[in-house]
Scaffold this motif. Structure first.
Motif, mmCIF file in Angstrom:
data_model
loop_
_atom_site.group_PDB
_atom_site.id
_atom_site.type_symbol
_atom_site.label_atom_id
_atom_site.label_comp_id
_atom_site.label_asym_id
_atom_site.label_seq_id
_atom_site.Cartn_x
_atom_site.Cartn_y
_atom_site.Cartn_z
ATOM 1 N N LYS A 142 -20.859 -22.852 -57.815
ATOM 2 C CA LYS A 142 -20.382 -21.510 -57.486
ATOM 3 C C LYS A 142 -19.009 -21.309 -58.143
ATOM 4 C CE LYS A 142 -20.934 -22.419 -53.030
ATOM 5 N NZ LYS A 142 -20.960 -22.265 -51.562
ATOM 6 N N VAL A 143 -18.915 -20.300 -58.988
ATOM 7 C CA VAL A 143 -17.700 -20.068 -59.774
ATOM 8 C C VAL A 143 -17.119 -18.703 -59.417
ATOM 9 C CG1 VAL A 143 -16.744 -19.829 -62.093
ATOM 10 C CG2 VAL A 143 -18.551 -21.514 -61.658
ATOM 11 N N ILE A 144 -15.814 -18.666 -59.212
ATOM 12 C CA ILE A 144 -15.078 -17.413 -59.040
ATOM 13 C C ILE A 144 -14.095 -17.304 -60.191
ATOM 14 C CG2 ILE A 144 -13.477 -16.109 -57.594
ATOM 15 C CD1 ILE A 144 -14.659 -17.510 -55.164
ATOM 16 N N GLU A 145 -14.190 -16.256 -60.947
ATOM 17 C CA GLU A 145 -13.306 -16.035 -62.082
ATOM 18 C C GLU A 145 -13.299 -14.541 -62.390
ATOM 19 O OE1 GLU A 145 -14.839 -18.262 -65.323
ATOM 20 O OE2 GLU A 145 -16.772 -17.227 -65.341
ATOM 21 N N GLU A 177 -16.953 -7.863 -55.355
ATOM 22 C CA GLU A 177 -16.566 -7.571 -53.973
ATOM 23 C C GLU A 177 -16.687 -8.807 -53.080
ATOM 24 O OE1 GLU A 177 -18.488 -4.235 -52.268
ATOM 25 O OE2 GLU A 177 -17.860 -2.840 -53.845
ATOM 26 N N ALA A 178 -17.711 -9.616 -53.331
ATOM 27 C CA ALA A 178 -17.883 -10.825 -52.521
ATOM 28 C C ALA A 178 -16.733 -11.799 -52.743
ATOM 29 C CB ALA A 178 -19.213 -11.496 -52.861
ATOM 30 N N ASP A 179 -16.251 -11.919 -53.987
ATOM 31 C CA ASP A 179 -15.102 -12.781 -54.276
ATOM 32 C C ASP A 179 -13.869 -12.296 -53.512
ATOM 33 O OD1 ASP A 179 -16.697 -14.156 -56.096
ATOM 34 O OD2 ASP A 179 -15.994 -12.988 -57.816
ATOM 35 N N LEU A 180 -13.657 -10.994 -53.519
ATOM 36 C CA LEU A 180 -12.493 -10.436 -52.838
ATOM 37 C C LEU A 180 -12.588 -10.628 -51.329
ATOM 38 C CD1 LEU A 180 -12.179 -7.125 -54.915
ATOM 39 C CD2 LEU A 180 -10.777 -9.191 -55.125
ATOM 40 N N ARG A 181 -13.791 -10.493 -50.778
ATOM 41 C CA ARG A 181 -13.965 -10.722 -49.338
ATOM 42 C C ARG A 181 -13.680 -12.177 -48.986
ATOM 43 N NH1 ARG A 181 -18.568 -7.383 -49.906
ATOM 44 N NH2 ARG A 181 -19.922 -9.238 -50.001
ATOM 45 N N ASP A 182 -14.136 -13.103 -49.822
ATOM 46 C CA ASP A 182 -13.884 -14.525 -49.564
ATOM 47 C C ASP A 182 -12.394 -14.814 -49.559
ATOM 48 O OD1 ASP A 182 -16.552 -15.009 -49.350
ATOM 49 O OD2 ASP A 182 -16.780 -15.954 -51.314
ATOM 50 N N ALA A 183 -11.656 -14.222 -50.502
ATOM 51 C CA ALA A 183 -10.210 -14.432 -50.562
ATOM 52 C C ALA A 183 -9.524 -13.873 -49.322
ATOM 53 C CB ALA A 183 -9.641 -13.788 -51.819
ATOM 54 N N THR A 184 -9.967 -12.721 -48.878
ATOM 55 C CA THR A 184 -9.398 -12.108 -47.679
ATOM 56 C C THR A 184 -9.644 -12.975 -46.456
ATOM 57 O OG1 THR A 184 -9.687 -9.894 -48.592
ATOM 58 C CG2 THR A 184 -9.412 -10.064 -46.202
ATOM 59 N N TYR A 220 -6.740 -16.279 -61.054
ATOM 60 C CA TYR A 220 -7.395 -17.215 -60.141
ATOM 61 C C TYR A 220 -8.774 -17.605 -60.651
ATOM 62 C CZ TYR A 220 -9.549 -19.010 -55.837
ATOM 63 O OH TYR A 220 -10.195 -19.775 -54.910
ATOM 64 N N ARG A 221 -9.016 -18.925 -60.639
ATOM 65 C CA ARG A 221 -10.337 -19.460 -60.964
ATOM 66 C C ARG A 221 -10.653 -20.596 -59.993
ATOM 67 N NH1 ARG A 221 -8.297 -17.573 -65.592
ATOM 68 N NH2 ARG A 221 -9.705 -16.530 -67.074
ATOM 69 N N ARG A 222 -11.895 -20.634 -59.580
ATOM 70 C CA ARG A 222 -12.322 -21.668 -58.633
ATOM 71 C C ARG A 222 -13.761 -22.047 -58.940
ATOM 72 N NH1 ARG A 222 -15.149 -22.241 -53.785
ATOM 73 N NH2 ARG A 222 -14.172 -23.592 -52.217
ATOM 74 N N ALA A 223 -14.053 -23.333 -58.876
ATOM 75 C CA ALA A 223 -15.426 -23.811 -59.048
ATOM 76 C C ALA A 223 -15.746 -24.798 -57.942
ATOM 77 C CB ALA A 223 -15.602 -24.466 -60.412
#
Length: 265
Positions: free
Chosen positions: A187-190, A195-202, A248-251
């Protein structure tokens, strides 16, 4: 057995079945009747129906999750206990589950019940939560995720890192020709973030993500949970700031084992 919200299941399983290769061992084409035990919101139920072309029934003990599964799949769903399935012996070609055995105190007993209602095969897709790896451009995130994962494994109360013990449980349940293969869900965020990435960060910044597992974490770390939550929220604010800057990047890589066995005779 622990309860999970529909939102939690969607977040943790997002993108898992974008590739169906991991399900090859289930021999889905030609299966006429399949039971998905612990179906939750029905993600795997839908995939099993698409890949098999047969009738797939979802079963779960949580009425709230079944309501979602009923709305989001074209498959019949039934309320029931995985340890006491409300079906006659041999009712299904295949009985399958996803991330169910890791949440049960006695996986072997449940697999015996799977064997009873399966005419041919049993399959389980189970994560190895002890072997998850995380990379992040926010340095604190890697260390905090490791600390939280270790505390969760200690406090959860079931073996959420079964690994090779899934195969052992299959064999102890009397299933034969047992095969298992490890796969990896990355699962990669970059940028660009959805919207799902932003919700996870929140959820990180508010501590909501940690609160999903507060009971298990407090069992392991006691009063240190409050300090851990404070550090987690600070890390979350760093993540939000980095996303606003577009840096921000996350794997995350989650190993999962697909185990299949045959009903003897």
């Amino acid at each position: 057995m622990r309860r999970f919200s529909a939102d939690y299941l969607r977040r943790t399983r997002r993108g898992l079945w974008s590739s169906r290769e991991a399900l090859d061992a289930l021999d889905l084409p030609g299966r006429e009747r399949i039971l998905d035990v612990g179906c939750g919101t029905g993600e795997l139920t839908r995939v099993l129906a698409e890949e098999s072309g047969g009738e797939v029934v979802g079963l779960d003990a949580d009425p709230a999750l079944l309501r979602v599964a009923r709305e989001e799949t074209d498959c019949p769903v039934v309320a029931g206990d995985a340890g006491r399935l409300p079906f006659v012996t041999g009712a299904f070609d295949l009985v399958a589950c996803q991330a169910l055995l890791v949440n049960l105190p006695d996986p072997t007993a449940t697999l015996r019940e799977f064997r009873r209602v399966a005419a041919d095969g049993v399959a389980a897709v189970e994560p190895d939560n002890a072997d998850v790896s995380v990379e992040s451009t926010v340095d604190r995130e890697v260390d905090l995720e490791r600390r939280v994962r270790e505390a969760y494994l200690e406090g959860v109360g079931t073996d959420v890192a079964l690994g090779d013990r899934v195969r052992e449980a299959f064999e102890a349940a009397g299933l034969v020709d047992v095969r298992t293969r490890r796969h990896y869900h990355r699962k990669v965020i970059e940028p660009p973030y959805d919207e799902a990435d932003l919700r996870d960060a929140t959820r990180k910044a508010t501590g909501a993500g940690l609160a999903d597992h507060e009971t298990e974490l407090r069992r392991a770390v006691g009063d240190e949970y409050d300090d851990l939550r404070t550090a987690w929220r600070e890390m979350g604010r760093e993540v939000v700031a980095a996303m606003q800057e577009g840096t921000y990047r996350r794997a995350e890589v989650v190993p999962f084992d697909v185990t299949v066995g045959r009903v003897p005779g």
